[in-house]
Scaffold this active site. Structure first.
Site: not given
Ligand code: SIN
Length: 479
Positions: A14, A41, A43-44, A46, A274, A372-373
């Site tokens: 990843g 991949a 992930a929506q 950013g 969240r 996270s990204l």
């Protein structure tokens, strides 16, 4: 691969694994696993970075720590948010075409952020766009050998307890052993151990289980993040995600009568952190009431920025221009994992971890959206750079003890385990249910002694001993 140099083995391809592999040049790298279908991949969201006018890394840090319920390692948070603008620039230099508004970044907003701070690429197809660009960069890197259809089966420790070798298994079932003093685990999260998750099937906790089995300490294993808006559709496997950025753009959570469910519950309403939103959706669904994400106010033009979410709705017969979409909370991210220091070192010499499988404390008790990204890039690049110097093959220690995760469950038992964890370790927990789940794992002959049950027991134990609610860990039986 150059003769004599010991390779760096990176398990998991990843975004975190790709960044480690690229940054480790000129050291030879074996990159094990494919990135297709990785959580990165999919992930929506950013990348969060203080790039807007008037924004500062210190404000990004404040939001990160507020979402994390103050359980964050503040030094790690500073490191993350300070590096964020440069991470975006570095990704752009790798070929990621981030969305722009004229000369400026197009910045979106997600839950827990006090301002618009998220850069996307291709709207809600950001993860795929970023992974595609990194795949191209890695494909052009001569020091990286891809073993895309291999998986990590076991690791070997030396006499002194350091990493000495790994055992890989190919798609045909054939195994091979590779001597290495350095193994990076970038194997992702644990979502598929739960009945409801947005994670891909590969996120089954295998890397975490292997590290714990080898004796590496875990950290914060009880902290599991629930995304509030997975599409509530029947069937097994990952649930489609309706990105939080939809609520950032004006979508609203409503009950069956059309009343806004978050009004009056939190000052940020639909953009509350969240855990707050997920618990409210969970509470209503437990009481038998459906909750819907109403995207109609975005109109055709607004929805054009969300091609992935729109396609997922349509694939399930929902037209988001006209129909509110039914939603459910689902496991989305594991804040806990293999305990690592600021440089990605685990407690076992030669074993390193990065991305979701690792826990440096940066996310605290609940990760802030689109961090996270960002963490994959910042921590991945730093770890790859640290491991970039080729180690001399002569200091390679001999393998002394092989560590395997152990036998796995059959499909029916795995389904039972997922239901068990979802009911006991979901958005609302209590000791009696956690204890009963622990007991079931011990006495059920199809589960006992499997690696999934051993890992699940570690999660349940951590959730039991943290008696007070904190962040995403909510105890109904605590004051
Ligand atoms: C989302 O798009 O809602 C998820 C973003 C994230 O997990 O950071």
């Amino acid at each position: 691969m150059s003769a004599g140099a010991s390779p760096l083995v990176v398990a998991g391809a990843g975004l975190a694994g790709l960044c480690v592999a690229l940054a480790a040049a000129p050291r030879p790298v074996l990159l094990v696993g494919g990135s297709a279908g990785s959580a990165s991949a999919l992930a929506q969201g950013g990348i969060a970075a203080a790039l807007g006018r008037g924004d500062r890394p210190a404000l990004h840090a404040e939001d990160t720590c507020a979402a994390g319920a103050g359980h964050n390692d503040v030094a790690m948070v500073s490191r993350l948010v300070d590096a964020a603008p440069d991470a975006v620039a570095w990704l752009a230099a790798q070929g990621v075409a981030f969305d722009r508004e004229g000369a400026d970044w197009a910045l979106g907003r997600e839950g827990g952020h006090g301002r618009a701070r998220i850069v996307h690429a291709g709207g809600d197809a950001s993860g795929q766009a970023i992974v595609d660009a990194m795949e191209r960069a890695v494909a052009g890197a001569a020091h990286v050998t891809r073993l895309a259809s291999d998986g990590l089966l076991a690791l070997a420790l030396s006499e002194g307890g350091a990493i000495a070798a790994v055992r890989l298994v190919g798609a045909d079932g054939a195994t091979r052993d590779i001597a290495t003093p350095d193994l990076v685990l970038a194997t992702g999260g644990i979502g598929t151990l739960f009945a409801a998750t947005t994670n891909p099937l590969s996120a089954d906790g295998n890397g975490l289980a292997l590290a714990l089995e080898a004796g590496a300490p875990g950290r914060d294993l009880e902290f599991v993040q629930f995304h509030p808006t997975a599409l509530a559709v029947p069937g097994e496997g990952p649930l489609p995600l309706l990105t939080e950025a939809l609520r950032g753009a004006g979508a609203v959570l409503r009950d069956a009568r059309g009343e806004a469910v978050m009004d009056g519950l939190h000052p940020l309403a639909d953009l509350a952190p969240r855990d707050v939103v997920a618990r409210e959706v969970w509470r209503r669904r437990q009481a038998g009431n459906d909750v819907f994400l109403d995207m109609r106010s975005l109109g055709e033009q607004g929805l054009a920025a969300f091609p992935t979410a729109v396609a997922l709705c349509r694939a399930h017969g929902i037209d988001p221009r006209r129909d509110p979409a039914p939603v459910t909370p689902a496991v989305h991210f594991h804040m806990g994992g293999i305990a690592v220091d600021a440089d990605g070192r685990s407690g076992l010499p030669g074993l390193h971890a990065v991305g979701e499988v690792a826990c440096s404390g940066v996310h605290g008790a609940n990760r802030l959206a689109s961090n996270s990204l960002l963490e994959c890039v910042v921590a991945g690049r730093a770890l790859g750079t640290r491991l970039s110097l080729p180690r001399d093959a002569r200091i390679q220690a001999a393998p002394r003890r092989w560590v395997h995760p152990g036998a796995g469950t059959n499909a029916a038992a795995l389904r039972a385990l997922r239901d068990l964890l979802w009911r006991s370790m979901g958005p609302v927990r209590d000791d009696a249910t956690l204890a009963e789940a622990e007991r079931r794992l011990r006495v059920d002959p199809s589960l006992a002694r499997t690696w999934q049950a051993r890992l699940a027991s570690r999660l349940l134990h951590a959730a039991r001993i943290r008696r007070a609610s904190l962040g995403a860990h909510h105890r109904a039986d605590s004051a």
